[in-house]
Scaffold this motif. Structure first.
Motif, short mmCIF file in Angstrom:
data_model
loop_
_atom_site.label_atom_id
_atom_site.label_comp_id
_atom_site.label_asym_id
_atom_site.label_seq_id
_atom_site.Cartn_x
_atom_site.Cartn_y
_atom_site.Cartn_z
N ILE A 130 48.10 33.43 44.81
CA ILE A 130 47.05 33.68 45.80
C ILE A 130 47.73 34.17 47.07
CG2 ILE A 130 45.15 32.66 47.11
CD1 ILE A 130 45.40 30.29 44.96
N GLU A 160 39.51 37.85 42.75
CA GLU A 160 38.98 37.01 43.81
C GLU A 160 39.91 35.82 44.00
OE1 GLU A 160 34.98 36.92 43.81
OE2 GLU A 160 34.80 35.47 45.44
N SER A 184 41.70 37.11 58.36
CA SER A 184 42.32 36.57 57.15
C SER A 184 41.97 37.48 55.98
CB SER A 184 41.78 35.16 56.91
OG SER A 184 42.12 34.73 55.61
N ASN A 195 47.49 35.23 50.98
CA ASN A 195 46.66 35.08 52.17
C ASN A 195 47.41 35.63 53.36
OD1 ASN A 195 45.71 33.18 54.65
ND2 ASN A 195 44.04 33.67 53.24
N GLU A 245 41.33 32.27 44.47
CA GLU A 245 40.86 30.90 44.36
C GLU A 245 41.24 30.16 45.61
OE1 GLU A 245 41.75 30.74 39.58
OE2 GLU A 245 42.77 29.33 40.91
N GLU A 246 40.56 29.07 45.86
CA GLU A 246 40.90 28.29 47.03
C GLU A 246 42.10 27.41 46.69
OE1 GLU A 246 39.09 28.81 49.84
OE2 GLU A 246 40.58 27.53 50.82
N GLY A 282 42.48 37.82 51.89
CA GLY A 282 42.95 37.06 50.73
C GLY A 282 42.67 37.79 49.43
N ASP A 319 44.10 21.62 48.75
CA ASP A 319 44.61 21.06 49.99
C ASP A 319 45.16 19.68 49.64
OD1 ASP A 319 43.14 20.23 53.24
OD2 ASP A 319 45.18 20.13 52.46
N GLN A 323 44.05 37.74 44.91
CA GLN A 323 44.89 37.11 43.90
C GLN A 323 45.44 38.22 43.01
OE1 GLN A 323 43.41 33.32 42.47
NE2 GLN A 323 43.81 33.99 40.38
#
Lengths: 279, 392
Positions: A40, A137, A78, A42, A139-140, A80, A143, A82
């Protein structure tokens, strides 16, 4: 992913443009986190962050600050996407991996935004290669909720000595146990393999130990298979910080110097092996 | 048990363990009054090795009182303690070996630079004593050489070679590869080196003989000997009796006892052709080959001269082939040194080599052939007791 029908070579449509005179300043760092196919990306005005995850238990991040790039233009706060990291690395190293002094491959990386492929222009000795890699797209990233305030134990070691220990670790052990304590054994790596157990102890006053801040004795086990990829980052680094928080989560931060002596960071987050918690 | 090894001796200990790993899968450890014995034996019991470190090797040597302690463990586990031999010298200051009877663990603790401590707790099994019965002093033949000489010699054999044959006469030693009888004769590559007695520190040959034993195990000892620079002694009798290879100094005694092929297996399947006993017999009558030209070449050249084809790195040594380097031969020799050099397995050159070989057997007045005949005939002898040949 629809490939745009518009012309993609025009500079006006790009939301992100990043240029490097020496592509190795990017490819080397990315090699240190290539244990899964997908990464990913960013980008923020501060620079580029690349994240790779494994089974929701391990996360590796590579940070390449904007200052490392010869040109770093970003049109949004930002950006982002993938991409397949293996394919990206193959493109970045398309001119071969040899390091002939004085000959460097230059990179210009362009991204038009959502739905557009990542375009790479690579040039060496007058030969230009254009690569377009499909993006997905993003992915998050997980965290891990690892924050400095929860850190119970922290040490900073010179990578040299840790490299030796990691290269000798008993791979028949399923786990790597890390003990950090304000008293003996201070900082200990343990394995439990077929032949017996092994311990690597680093005393707090060792000249390899740059910082030693341990508040309470903690022993945590982590799956060896998860931590194995971190040895690539260790090999590139000159210093490493090892931190555990109150939950036993592990944070490994590696300070890497690139070909031009500039500093980049790679960090690994790892969950402790749950089974042991029940003991 | 509580022993401490310091400084450079740690590397010697590590090399000993690596050397033992070439013999068998298990390490037998026995602290004795006269020192710490590390032994290994292979699965077929045809190779045994023992490293005896005297108490002086250690900076501390305490052995359990009372009952003798003996254990064995997987050698791979002990090797893991001493990984990266090259950095051992630079990083390890001392090695502490302790026995914890309660937990049945043998603990190896390496004290390294920068305060790093590496502790390995290895599990072991109790075992019986492993001792080979041998008596070096009673052997009829004894050679002692610097390890470099033997290392350079075995270098010429391919790593895949299983067995090597060593033949001695009064003045010379031959090392050659042992080719299985079942092997395709036309595809077999024969390599032979001849060393003269003055290359050795000690050369005592009681009876001319030839023994065949496993090369891999010899290499295991040579790796150790070369790193310590100590001379290697070889004690042997007739084929079938084990060969003992020994390396000794004031604090260390190493013995490798290797079984040798007995005479029956050496000569079985060979026809009763005395000339062929030295190497696998060619299927045809080689005597009609161009022997005359080679005989002439031999008679007119000297024996003890460096063969440039065989010893390119040490031109001052006395390595020779038993046959004289004619021009054709020289190129053949060079070819033969390369492993898997298919050109040499073609029939014509191979036959040529063998006929050159056996050309030396033909009776003549030159001293060279006399000596080779002598050893030929002894080797070909069917009977166990070697009698000297009567020369025509």
């Amino acid at each position: 992913m629809p490939l745009s029908t518009q012309s993609q070579t025009g500079g006006d449509n790009y939301v992100l443009v990043a240029s490097l005179d020496n592509v190795r300043n990017l490819s080397n760092i990315l090699k240190a986190i290539t244990f899964k196919d997908h990464a990913i990306f960013n980008a923020t005005p501060n620079g580029l962050k690349v994240t790779v995850e494994d089974s929701k238990c391990l996360q590796a991040n590579a940070f390449i600050q904007a200052e490392i790039f010869q040109e770093f233009t970003i049109r949004e706060d930002s950006v982002g996407f993938q991409v397949n990291l293996t394919v990206l690395l193959d493109c970045l190293t398309i001119f071969g991996g040899s390091t002939v002094p004085g000959v460097a491959t230059a990179l210009r990386m362009c991204y038009n935004g959502y739905g557009y492929p990542l375009t790479l222009f690579l040039e060496e000795g007058g030969v230009v290669t254009v690569c377009k890699i499909n993006t997905q797209e993003p992915e998050e990233p997980i965290d891990f909720e690892f924050c400095s305030t929860n850190v119970t134990n922290k040490v900073i070691l010179q990578s040299e000595s840790l490299k030796e220990a990691f290269s000798e670790l008993d791979m028949t052990s399923e786990v790597l146990q890390i003990t950090m304590s304000p008293s003996q054994p201070y900082f200990r790596l343990s394995t439990f393999g077929n032949s017996g157990n092994a311990h690597y102890d680093y005393p707090k006053d060792s000249d390899m130990m740059e910082l030693f801040q341990c508040t309470k004795t903690q022993t945590n086990r982590y799956k060896m298979s998860l931590l194995k990829p971190s040895t690539k980052a260790l090999a590139l680094s000159c210093k490493v910080s090892v931190r555990t928080d109150c939950r036993g989560f592990l944070s490994l931060q590696y300070l890497v110097r690139n070909d031009d002596g500039q500093i980049c960071f790679v960090e690994y987050y790892c969950c402790p092996d749950e089974e042991v918690e029940e003991d | 048990m509580d022993c401490v090894v310091t400084g450079g001796n740690v590397k010697v200990l590590a090399k000993a363990i690596h050397s033992l790993s070439r013999i068998g899968d298990e390490l037998y450890l026995e602290p004795q009054e006269d020192g710490l014995a590390l032994r290994s034996v292979n699965s077929s019991r045809s190779a045994y090795a023992c490293f005896l470190f005297s108490p002086l090797f250690f900076s501390r040597y305490t052995i359990p009182l009372g009952h003798a302690f003996r254990c064995k463990m997987a050698i791979k586990c002990v090797q893991a303690v001493f990984r990266s031999l090259s950095s051992l010298e630079k990083t390890v200051e001392k090695c502490h070996i302790e026995l914890d009877g309660e937990t049945s663990r043998l603990t190896f603790t390496l004290h390294c630079k920068h305060g790093l401590l590496k502790t390995h707790n290895l599990s072991f099994q109790d075992s019986e004593s492993l001792q080979a019965v041998f008596d070096k002093e009673s052997c009829a033949n004894m050679l002692r050489a610097q390890p470099r000489l033997l290392v350079d010699t075995v270098l010429h054999f391919p790593p895949s070679l299983e067995e090597v044959s060593v033949s001695v006469s009064g003045e010379r030693v031959w090392f050659r590869n042992h080719v299985d009888d079942e092997a395709e004769q036309s595809k077999a590559m024969l390599t032979e080196l001849c060393l003269s007695s003055d290359e050795f520190d000690h050369f005592a040959v009681g009876a001319q003989t030839s023994i065949t034993f496993c090369l891999k195990e010899l290499r295991g000892l040579l790796v150790f000997a070369e790193s310590t620079g100590l001379p290697v002694s070889m004690y042997f009798d007739e084929p079938g009796s084990p060969v003992v290879l020994s390396v000794t100094d004031s604090v260390l005694e190493v013995n490798f006892v290797l079984a040798t092929l007995s005479d029956d297996s050496n000569l079985c399947n060979h026809n009763n052709n005395t000339k062929r006993a030295r190497s696998p017999p060619p299927p045809d009558d080689f005597m009609t080959d161009d022997i005359d030209s080679y005989l002439i070449a031999m008679e007119t050249s000297e024996l003890a001269g460096p063969s440039d084809a065989l010893a390119p790195r040490s031109p001052s040594s006395n390595h020779t082939l038993t046959t004289q380097p004619s021009a054709a031969m020289r190129s053949l020799e060079r070819g033969e040194e390369e492993e898997e050099d298919t050109e040499d397995t073609e029939r014509p050159p191979n036959k040529k080599f063998r006929s050159l070989f056996f050309g030396s057997v033909c009776p003549s007045d030159s001293q060279l052939t006399n000596q080779t005949i002598k050893s030929q005939e002894v080797l070909a002898s069917d009977s166990e007791d070697d009698t000297q040949a009567s020369l025509p």
